[in-house]
Design a protein around this motif. Structure first.
Motif, PDB file in Angstrom:
ATOM      1  N   ALA A   1     -19.834  -7.883  -6.434  1.00 30.82           N
ATOM      2  CA  ALA A   1     -19.524  -8.460  -7.742  1.00 30.82           C
ATOM      3  C   ALA A   1     -20.228  -7.677  -8.856  1.00 30.82           C
ATOM      4  CB  ALA A   1     -19.931  -9.933  -7.777  1.00 30.82           C
ATOM      5  N   ALA A   2     -21.477  -7.284  -8.626  1.00 29.79           N
ATOM      6  CA  ALA A   2     -22.225  -6.529  -9.628  1.00 29.79           C
ATOM      7  C   ALA A   2     -21.577  -5.161  -9.852  1.00 29.79           C
ATOM      8  CB  ALA A   2     -23.676  -6.368  -9.192  1.00 29.79           C
ATOM      9  N   MET A   3     -21.132  -4.515  -8.765  1.00 33.22           N
ATOM     10  CA  MET A   3     -20.480  -3.205  -8.925  1.00 33.22           C
ATOM     11  C   MET A   3     -19.155  -3.351  -9.660  1.00 33.22           C
ATOM     12  SD  MET A   3     -21.287  -1.072  -5.473  1.00 33.22           S
ATOM     13  CE  MET A   3     -21.039  -2.370  -4.280  1.00 33.22           C
ATOM     14  N   ALA A   4     -18.425  -4.430  -9.409  1.00 32.58           N
ATOM     15  CA  ALA A   4     -17.163  -4.665 -10.102  1.00 32.58           C
ATOM     16  C   ALA A   4     -17.407  -4.879 -11.601  1.00 32.58           C
ATOM     17  CB  ALA A   4     -16.438  -5.862  -9.493  1.00 32.58           C
ATOM     18  N   ARG A   5     -18.456  -5.640 -11.941  1.00 29.91           N
ATOM     19  CA  ARG A   5     -18.780  -5.863 -13.355  1.00 29.91           C
ATOM     20  C   ARG A   5     -19.181  -4.553 -14.028  1.00 29.91           C
ATOM     21  NH1 ARG A   5     -21.256 -10.428 -11.182  1.00 29.91           N
ATOM     22  NH2 ARG A   5     -23.312  -9.436 -11.298  1.00 29.91           N
ATOM     23  N   ALA A   6     -19.956  -3.733 -13.342  1.00 33.03           N
ATOM     24  CA  ALA A   6     -20.381  -2.452 -13.908  1.00 33.03           C
ATOM     25  C   ALA A   6     -19.177  -1.529 -14.124  1.00 33.03           C
ATOM     26  CB  ALA A   6     -21.406  -1.780 -12.991  1.00 33.03           C
ATOM     27  N   ALA A   7     -18.245  -1.509 -13.187  1.00 30.38           N
ATOM     28  CA  ALA A   7     -17.054  -0.688 -13.328  1.00 30.38           C
ATOM     29  C   ALA A   7     -16.209  -1.166 -14.498  1.00 30.38           C
ATOM     30  CB  ALA A   7     -16.246  -0.703 -12.033  1.00 30.38           C
ATOM     31  N   GLU A   8     -16.087  -2.473 -14.640  1.00 27.13           N
ATOM     32  CA  GLU A   8     -15.328  -3.058 -15.732  1.00 27.13           C
ATOM     33  C   GLU A   8     -15.947  -2.687 -17.082  1.00 27.13           C
ATOM     34  OE1 GLU A   8     -12.393  -5.940 -17.269  1.00 27.13           O
ATOM     35  OE2 GLU A   8     -12.773  -5.556 -15.172  1.00 27.13           O
ATOM     36  N   ALA A   9     -17.278  -2.789 -17.168  1.00 31.97           N
ATOM     37  CA  ALA A   9     -17.981  -2.456 -18.404  1.00 31.97           C
ATOM     38  C   ALA A   9     -17.818  -0.964 -18.718  1.00 31.97           C
ATOM     39  CB  ALA A   9     -19.461  -2.819 -18.279  1.00 31.97           C
ATOM     40  N   SER A  10     -17.862  -0.137 -17.696  1.00 30.14           N
ATOM     41  CA  SER A  10     -17.687   1.297 -17.894  1.00 30.14           C
ATOM     42  C   SER A  10     -16.281   1.607 -18.415  1.00 30.14           C
ATOM     43  CB  SER A  10     -17.940   2.024 -16.572  1.00 30.14           C
ATOM     44  OG  SER A  10     -17.702   3.397 -16.732  1.00 30.14           O
ATOM     45  N   ARG A  11     -15.281   0.958 -17.857  1.00 23.51           N
ATOM     46  CA  ARG A  11     -13.900   1.160 -18.319  1.00 23.51           C
ATOM     47  C   ARG A  11     -13.755   0.683 -19.764  1.00 23.51           C
ATOM     48  NH1 ARG A  11     -12.747  -0.244 -12.971  1.00 23.51           N
ATOM     49  NH2 ARG A  11     -12.457  -2.423 -13.475  1.00 23.51           N
TER      50      ARG A  11
END
Length: 55
Positions: free
Chosen positions: A41-51
């Motif tokens: 979940a944390a990696m998904a949030r980080a990827a979303e923020a990066s996008r």
């Protein structure tokens, strides 16, 4: 009648820079997958923020 001693789990010899793990059983794999939910979940949030920052 002699009483049998409880069998102790076999533990590998600890060596520096070695990985000590548990046998790959269905229960162990389920536990690993369940405990990794927070990390995924944390990696998904980080990827979303990066996008979001790139757009």
């Amino acid at each position: 009648m002699a009483r049998k001693a409880k069998a102790e789990p076999i533990t590998p010899a600890r060596q520096p820079n070695s990985i000590v793990g548990t046998p790959a059983t269905v229960e162990a794999c389920r536990a690993d997958y369940a405990s990794g939910a927070d990390g995924r979940a944390a990696m998904a949030r980080a990827a979303e923020a990066s996008r979001a920052r790139r757009s």
